[in-house]
Design an enzyme around this catalytic site. Structure first.
Site, PDB file in Angstrom:
ATOM      1  N   GLU A 116      35.789  13.175  60.290  1.00 23.80           N
ATOM      2  CA  GLU A 116      36.599  13.377  61.498  1.00 23.80           C
ATOM      3  C   GLU A 116      35.739  13.263  62.754  1.00 23.80           C
ATOM      4  O   GLU A 116      36.177  12.727  63.774  1.00 23.80           O
ATOM      5  CB  GLU A 116      37.286  14.744  61.436  1.00 23.80           C
ATOM      6  CG  GLU A 116      38.349  14.830  60.348  1.00 23.80           C
ATOM      7  CD  GLU A 116      39.053  16.171  60.350  1.00 23.80           C
ATOM      8  OE1 GLU A 116      40.111  16.281  60.993  1.00 23.80           O
ATOM      9  OE2 GLU A 116      38.536  17.113  59.725  1.00 23.80           O
ATOM     10  N   GLU A 136      40.225  17.606  52.408  1.00 21.49           N
ATOM     11  CA  GLU A 136      40.721  18.939  52.774  1.00 21.49           C
ATOM     12  C   GLU A 136      41.921  19.394  51.949  1.00 21.49           C
ATOM     13  O   GLU A 136      42.069  20.594  51.683  1.00 21.49           O
ATOM     14  CB  GLU A 136      41.092  18.969  54.266  1.00 21.49           C
ATOM     15  CG  GLU A 136      39.914  19.024  55.210  1.00 21.49           C
ATOM     16  CD  GLU A 136      39.393  17.643  55.583  1.00 21.49           C
ATOM     17  OE1 GLU A 136      38.622  17.530  56.544  1.00 21.49           O
ATOM     18  OE2 GLU A 136      39.750  16.661  54.890  1.00 21.49           O
TER      19      GLU A 136
END
Length: 388
Positions: A116, A136
């Site tokens: 990210e 995640e």
């Protein structure tokens, strides 16, 4: 004095090289995030800095947000204690919108928050076989630092959804084909090429890409809704009781329909809700428990290593015993099998031989290794029969 988790050096070509150092995988712990904020703010203000390259020390870029802080969140019941909040997500927005070009040099891996962070930069240079992914959902949450918004814009919605919902990483080679990676170079050339690349952006020789503003890979709204509809149906089949899959799709859709900034705000909100649910608590506990099995008090912490096992005795050559014996023999361990009589012993021999042939048929064992193990078996059985 121990090394700071984030350092910055300005080299002769006016490129600031910011380095993350938080071994073993350069996890984005709170001090690391604070250090990144400090160094990028400094770089943006310095007149002797034209551009910035971010890298990781120790052969790895970043394994993602420090999962140990999730334990603090679960202990306190407060997601704001250590979980990423709006300010962190907005820091990445600020990096992306920095007036000086920023490029990330990826070595080893860029997973979770590490990826990210990387996709908020204006370009990504990687070494061969680097691992990229957003795992995640395997921990009961969703990407919380803009991943749900930037990844679909960079590589297209179907592949981005696949990467997030399966939690499976891709290699830098596949990332380059998708447009996630701009160039792949040998490790020894990584920083050199990254510095040249970021200067080319500064000199307008290469494009200045803001991933949150890309729209050409998204498709029409009707196409988006159809892709998400299919993904929802598939998620209901593969993960019918897990909330994070549908929540992830909700956030992706929100950002595409209402804009990336709106999507990021919802992403942070949903992340905080999910991290406190029982699903995340259970999956994080499982992850940490599995990792703890590799650390044995008074053994691994002392650097002790297990002795090599050369011979194992298996009591009984039935179904379970023959499978255990097969696994040991294939691992080049000499096996003694004890049975109550020769008839059962011969049945055990045949089952082990059948197991080995099945491994060859499934491609789990080569014929060369089968011949080697067959010779070992032959010697083994002769030895055993003499003893009986």
């Amino acid at each position: 004095m121990s090394q700071k988790p984030v350092t910055m050096d300005v080299v002769i070509d006016a490129v600031a090289v910011v380095t993350i150092f938080n071994p073993p995988v350069n996890a984005l712990a709170i001090p690391v995030i604070a250090g990144l904020m400090e160094k990028f703010d400094e770089a943006s203000r310095r007149n002797d800095v034209k551009a910035v390259v971010l890298t990781g020390k120790g052969g790895k870029f970043s394994g993602g947000f420090d999962i140990n802080v999730f334990r603090k969140v679960h202990e306190t019941g407060d997601a704001s204690v250590a979980a990423p909040d709006v300010s962190v997500a907005l820091v990445l927005n600020a990096i992306e919108e920095c007036k000086k070009p920023v490029v990330v040099a990826v070595e080893g891996l860029a997973l979770g928050g590490g990826l990210e962070l990387a996709i908020a930069f204006h370009a990504r240079i990687a070494v061969p076989k680097a691992l990229l992914g957003l795992p995640e959902l395997s921990l009961g949450v969703i990407p919380g630092l803009g991943g749900t918004q930037r990844l679909p814009r960079l590589i297209g919605l179907p592949k981005a959804i696949e990467i997030m919902l399966t939690s499976k990483p891709i290699t830098s080679e596949e990332g380059k084909k998708l447009g996630l990676i701009d160039a792949i170079v040998p490790s020894e050339e990584l920083l050199k090429v990254s510095r040249r690349w970021v200067l080319d952006i500064a000199e307008k020789c290469k494009p200045w890409v803001l991933s949150l503003h890309i729209t050409d890979k998204i498709g029409s709204l009707s196409e988006v809704k159809e892709v998400i509809k299919i993904a929802r149906q598939q998620a209901k089949r593969t993960a019918p009781i897990l909330p994070q899959h549908q929540a992830c799709l909700d956030v992706i859709e929100e950002g595409i329909v209402h804009g990336g900034y709106t999507g990021i705000l919802k992403e942070v909100k949903v992340f905080k809700e999910l991290v406190l649910q029982d699903t995340a608590k259970g999956l994080v506990h499982t992850f940490l428990a599995q990792r703890a099995t590799s650390k044995v008090s008074n053994v691994t912490d002392l650097g002790l290593k297990p002795r090599q096992i050369k011979k194992v005795a298996v009591i009984g050559g039935g179904q379970m015993g023959s499978e255990i014996a097969t696994a040991l023999i294939v691992s080049n361990i000499f096996v003694l099998v004890k049975e109550v009589n020769s008839e059962y012993l011969q049945k055990g021999i045949k089952m082990i031989q059948a197991n080995v042939r099945a491994l060859v048929k499934r491609g789990k064992l080569t014929k060369e290794r089968q011949k080697k193990h067959s010779r070992c078996l032959k010697e083994f059985w002769i030895t055993l029969n003499l003893k009986m």
